[in-house]
Design a protein around this motif. Structure first.
Motif, PDB file in Angstrom:
ATOM      1  N   ARG A 482       0.833  -1.348  -0.104  1.00 16.22           N
ATOM      2  CA  ARG A 482       0.221   0.194  -0.090  1.00 16.22           C
ATOM      3  C   ARG A 482       0.682   1.221  -0.198  1.00 16.22           C
ATOM      4  N   PRO A 483       0.313   2.407  -0.388  1.00 14.17           N
ATOM      5  CA  PRO A 483       1.053   3.727  -0.239  1.00 14.17           C
ATOM      6  C   PRO A 483       1.237   3.847   1.152  1.00 14.17           C
ATOM      7  N   GLY A 484       2.269   4.277   1.393  1.00 11.30           N
ATOM      8  CA  GLY A 484       2.831   4.653   2.645  1.00 11.30           C
ATOM      9  C   GLY A 484       3.408   3.266   3.506  1.00 11.30           C
ATOM     10  N   GLY A 485       3.408   2.423   2.644  1.00 12.63           N
ATOM     11  CA  GLY A 485       3.900   1.002   3.335  1.00 12.63           C
ATOM     12  C   GLY A 485       5.377   0.762   3.176  1.00 12.63           C
ATOM     13  N   THR A 486       5.979  -0.434   3.730  1.00 14.06           N
ATOM     14  CA  THR A 486       7.273  -0.546   3.760  1.00 14.06           C
ATOM     15  C   THR A 486       7.643  -1.910   3.347  1.00 14.06           C
ATOM     16  N   LEU A 487       8.726  -2.001   2.593  1.00 12.68           N
ATOM     17  CA  LEU A 487       9.015  -3.356   1.915  1.00 12.68           C
ATOM     18  C   LEU A 487      10.469  -3.429   2.378  1.00 12.68           C
ATOM     19  N   LEU A 488      10.845  -4.781   2.877  1.00 16.87           N
ATOM     20  CA  LEU A 488      12.174  -5.089   3.333  1.00 16.87           C
ATOM     21  C   LEU A 488      12.873  -5.886   2.438  1.00 16.87           C
ATOM     22  N   TYR A 489      13.712  -5.643   1.664  1.00 13.15           N
ATOM     23  CA  TYR A 489      14.413  -6.454   0.588  1.00 13.15           C
ATOM     24  C   TYR A 489      15.687  -7.064   1.527  1.00 13.15           C
ATOM     25  N   ALA A 490      15.680  -8.523   1.180  1.00 11.32           N
ATOM     26  CA  ALA A 490      16.983  -9.185   2.291  1.00 11.32           C
ATOM     27  C   ALA A 490      17.378 -10.339   1.246  1.00 11.32           C
ATOM     28  N   THR A 491      18.768 -10.660   1.370  1.00 12.52           N
ATOM     29  CA  THR A 491      19.358 -11.625   1.068  1.00 12.52           C
ATOM     30  C   THR A 491      20.276 -11.965   2.048  1.00 12.52           C
ATOM     31  N   CYS A 492      20.765 -13.379   1.899  1.00 13.97           N
ATOM     32  CA  CYS A 492      21.939 -14.016   2.781  1.00 13.97           C
ATOM     33  C   CYS A 492      23.235 -13.931   1.958  1.00 13.97           C
ATOM     34  N   SER A 493      23.512 -12.812   1.435  1.00 19.42           N
ATOM     35  CA  SER A 493      24.604 -12.775   0.277  1.00 19.42           C
ATOM     36  C   SER A 493      25.603 -11.672   0.679  1.00 19.42           C
ATOM     37  N   ILE A 494      26.901 -11.817   0.393  1.00 18.52           N
ATOM     38  CA  ILE A 494      27.825 -10.760   0.513  1.00 18.52           C
ATOM     39  C   ILE A 494      28.116 -10.185  -0.826  1.00 18.52           C
ATOM     40  N   PHE A 495      27.396 -10.650  -2.041  1.00 20.95           N
ATOM     41  CA  PHE A 495      27.984 -10.101  -3.389  1.00 20.95           C
ATOM     42  C   PHE A 495      26.971  -8.819  -3.712  1.00 20.95           C
ATOM     43  N   PRO A 496      27.614  -7.644  -4.069  1.00 19.29           N
ATOM     44  CA  PRO A 496      26.450  -6.546  -4.299  1.00 19.29           C
ATOM     45  C   PRO A 496      25.553  -6.894  -5.376  1.00 19.29           C
ATOM     46  N   GLU A 497      26.002  -7.642  -6.463  1.00 10.73           N
ATOM     47  CA  GLU A 497      25.022  -7.955  -7.638  1.00 10.73           C
ATOM     48  C   GLU A 497      23.697  -8.335  -6.962  1.00 10.73           C
ATOM     49  N   GLY A 499      22.389  -7.497  -3.738  1.00  6.77           N
ATOM     50  CA  GLY A 499      21.923  -6.623  -2.872  1.00  6.77           C
ATOM     51  C   GLY A 499      21.846  -5.321  -3.428  1.00  6.77           C
ATOM     52  N   GLU A 500      22.923  -4.579  -3.253  1.00  6.98           N
ATOM     53  CA  GLU A 500      22.855  -3.251  -3.605  1.00  6.98           C
ATOM     54  C   GLU A 500      22.446  -2.827  -5.066  1.00  6.98           C
ATOM     55  N   ALA A 501      23.103  -3.493  -5.902  1.00  8.31           N
ATOM     56  CA  ALA A 501      22.844  -3.311  -7.363  1.00  8.31           C
ATOM     57  C   ALA A 501      21.313  -3.509  -7.688  1.00  8.31           C
ATOM     58  N   VAL A 502      20.836  -4.685  -7.034  1.00  9.04           N
ATOM     59  CA  VAL A 502      19.335  -5.078  -7.420  1.00  9.04           C
ATOM     60  C   VAL A 502      18.501  -3.970  -6.906  1.00  9.04           C
ATOM     61  N   PRO A 525      24.803  -1.270  17.429  1.00  6.50           N
ATOM     62  CA  PRO A 525      25.413  -0.100  17.350  1.00  6.50           C
ATOM     63  C   PRO A 525      26.109  -0.059  15.806  1.00  6.50           C
ATOM     64  N   GLY A 526      26.095   1.104  15.315  1.00  6.25           N
ATOM     65  CA  GLY A 526      26.850   1.281  14.243  1.00  6.25           C
ATOM     66  C   GLY A 526      26.128   0.573  12.805  1.00  6.25           C
ATOM     67  N   TRP A 527      24.755   0.404  12.773  1.00  5.30           N
ATOM     68  CA  TRP A 527      24.331  -0.241  11.330  1.00  5.30           C
ATOM     69  C   TRP A 527      24.884   0.453  10.162  1.00  5.30           C
ATOM     70  N   PRO A 528      25.356  -0.576   9.216  1.00  4.25           N
ATOM     71  CA  PRO A 528      26.010  -0.060   8.157  1.00  4.25           C
ATOM     72  C   PRO A 528      24.860   0.783   7.336  1.00  4.25           C
ATOM     73  N   ARG A 529      25.321   1.929   6.822  1.00  4.73           N
ATOM     74  CA  ARG A 529      24.502   2.663   5.823  1.00  4.73           C
ATOM     75  C   ARG A 529      23.980   2.084   4.336  1.00  4.73           C
ATOM     76  N   ASN A 530      25.191   1.168   3.888  1.00  5.46           N
ATOM     77  CA  ASN A 530      24.660   0.444   2.980  1.00  5.46           C
ATOM     78  C   ASN A 530      23.932  -0.817   3.035  1.00  5.46           C
ATOM     79  N   GLY A 531      23.399  -1.116   4.320  1.00  5.25           N
ATOM     80  CA  GLY A 531      22.845  -2.246   4.577  1.00  5.25           C
ATOM     81  C   GLY A 531      23.310  -3.736   4.521  1.00  5.25           C
TER      82      GLY A 531
END
Length: 555
Positions: A482-497, A499-502, A525-531
């Motif tokens: 819904r508009p105003g809602g939140t989606l959390l995208y997650a993977t158990c991967s260390i490859f940016p392809e 994660g961040e790229a998708v 503490p210190g959550w990474p900005r790039n997730g």
């Protein structure tokens, strides 16, 4: 791969690895019991406390051979050890896991020892023998003697005098020439025990951390628990552990990390749902999504159900838990039931029972809270610290009078469905969700310390395949938010392809999507900005590798 059984003791003409996987991941197609287990009567009820080392080496070799040909290592080990004493099953698991974690080096050594590649099963046994010699916990004569004895117990026509002579000669040669066979200037695959392409890619994307990442991926993962907030939470779980004399560390809001692995049925509170096995990094998912009472939430790729359970432990919400595989969907149900969380049946759904039958979901608004406590994890797996989700033996039958009565109708709980999340037309009712958790299929490159066989199952091209699947999933599910809602995208991967790229590509195409990079997570503490969480083990953090991106949809 050669099938020549004749041994060759001469100096190698060319480097030939011990054995190589044939490619893509597949279920073990030719499981076969170790013959020695029956011959020695080493079943759990037997008076034999432990099998001979030769018997354990046979079972470990069969499991390692199957893993290299595409089988899941855990499944192979369980199959070959289920009739062995607990101590032997644990030893087999440790040997197979240790050999898998060293397989890059072992394969290199085999290439120096073998002029021709031995048959896969003999090669797997040779790798285990070399690994035992490197480990050096037993006297060299014992290791060589028992490995040669194991050759004579191998199935599939492998056992013959020439094979035993081959094993004896190559292991003795390794002892004599160890320093020359393991020189300082090893190739990357042998030095880091990761496929060469994997080492190259990690070095490229994490130039300042790549060696630490590779080393952490080969560590044995601890047994991490999540405390159920509805049953007393972290404080109650800590009290129960302390009373039992079990060492642990509190971590995060709900987490506890045991100092030593142990069978889950021995963990205080596990059977009644007070604690569940879950990595600390995986526990971040529900906390980041932050469920609120009364909300409607989608867990799109939910098996085995840990994140679904965590969401429901945090709030009285309705969670749609999907998995494309009916068997895995039933595992979600089992884990929710053990955690004392209500199931909201879906009309028309039929899920498999653990005993081979089926359970038809009840229609409408009644909720069945059938709290089974038959959830277990293989004892040898637990002892080795390779934590896997506990799987209950059966889904309670709704007509069984021995099961708890139907609970009163409630408006929160899990609606478990065996459907394809990427095909919403087949299951969605048209009502948008407040929050969506997309724990997308991925390379599993972040959880290698728990599943080292991932290293030898993956190929470089798999990463692009996974990223394509991930992109399709997020595109399919975005309209359901819904508009105003939140989606959390997650993977158990260390490859940016993966994660961040998708996520970056998706955000660039959707003006109504905002990536929330400035995240604050309680107890972290210190959550990474790039997730991106990388495999870490220190005083503040103890977790596998995960990627998280919190996406908001504009109104």
């Amino acid at each position: 791969m050669s099938t020549d059984k004749s041994p060759d003791q001469a100096a190698p003409a060319a480097a030939t690895p011990i054995s190589r996987p044939r490619g893509g991941l597949r279920p073990a197609a030719r499981f076969q019991k170790s013959p020695s287990s029956k011959q020695r009567d080493v079943r759990p009820g037997s008076t034999v406390l432990r099998a001979a080392l030769a018997d354990e080496l046979v079972a470990a070799a069969l499991a390692l051979r199957d893993m290299l040909e595409g089988a899941h290592l855990d499944e192979a080990i369980d199959h070959y050890t289920h009739e062995m004493p607990v101590a032997s099953a644990r030893a087999v698991r440790n040997m197979a896991y240790d050999a898998t974690r060293q397989y890059g080096l072992l394969s290199h050594i085999g290439g120096q020892l073998n002029r021709k590649p031995p048959v896969p099963l003999l090669g797997a046994l040779q790798a285990l023998g070399v690994a035992q010699l490197i480990d050096a916990r037993r006297p060299v004569p014992v290791i060589i003697d028992q490995t040669v004895r194991a050759v004579n117990q191998l199935p599939e026509g492998v056992a013959h005098p020439a094979a035993a002579g081959f094993m004896n000669a190559t292991l003795r040669r390794f002892v004599r020439e160890r320093d020359a066979l393991i020189p300082p200037n090893l190739p990357d695959e042998a030095r880091y025990n990761h496929p060469g392409w994997w080492v190259t890619r990690v070095r490229q994307v994490w130039p300042g951390q790549w060696e630490a990442i590779l080393a952490a991926s080969l560590d044995r993962a601890p047994l991490s628990l999540r405390a159920n907030r509805r049953l007393g939470g972290q404080d109650e779980a800590a009290r129960r552990l302390e009373a039992a004399g079990i060492g642990f560390r509190r971590m995060g809001v709900d987490g506890l990390v045991l100092e030593q692995p142990m069978p889950v049925e021995q963990i205080p509170g596990f059977a009644e749902g007070l604690v569940s096995v879950q990595d600390l990094g995986a526990q971040c998912a529900a906390q980041l999504l932050d469920p609120q009472p009364g909300e409607r939430i989608l867990d799109a790729c939910a098996a085995p159900g840990g994140k679904t359970a965590h969401l429901l432990e945090m709030a009285d919400c309705e969670v749609w838990a999907l998995d494309i595989d009916p068997g895995r969907a039933s595992i979600i149900m089992n884990n929710l039931q053990r955690s004392r969380l209500p199931l909201l049946p879906q009309s028309g759904q039929t899920l498999p029972r653990g005993n081979g039958g089926t359970v038809d979901a009840e229609p409408a608004t009644t909720v069945r809270a059938a709290f089974g406590t038959d959830a277990t994890m293989a004892a040898s797996d637990r002892a080795a610290g390779q934590g896997h989700w506990p799987v209950a033996a059966d889904v309670p039958d709704t007509d069984d009078p021995a099961q708890p009565a139907v609970t009163p109708a409630v408006h929160w709980g899990a609606r478990v469905m065996a459907v394809d999340a990427a095909d919403p037309d087949s299951w969605w009712d048209g009502q948008q969700f407040d929050r969506i958790l997309l724990d997308a299929p991925c390379s599993a490159s972040g959880i290698v310390r728990r599943h080292p066989d991932v290293l030898w199952h993956r190929q470089r091209r798999d990463i692009a395949t996974f990223s394509g699947t991930q992109a399709r999933l997020i595109e399919k599910l975005w309209p359901l938010l819904r508009p105003g809602g939140t989606l959390l995208y997650a993977t158990c991967s260390i490859f940016p392809e993966e994660g961040e790229a998708v996520v970056s590509a998706f955000v660039s195409k959707h003006p109504d999507c905002q990536w929330q990079r400035d995240v604050r997570l309680t107890g972290w503490p210190g959550w990474p900005r790039n997730g991106q969480l990388l495999p870490t083990r220190d005083d503040r953090h103890e977790h596998d590798g995960f990627f998280y991106a919190l996406l908001s949809r504009h109104r």
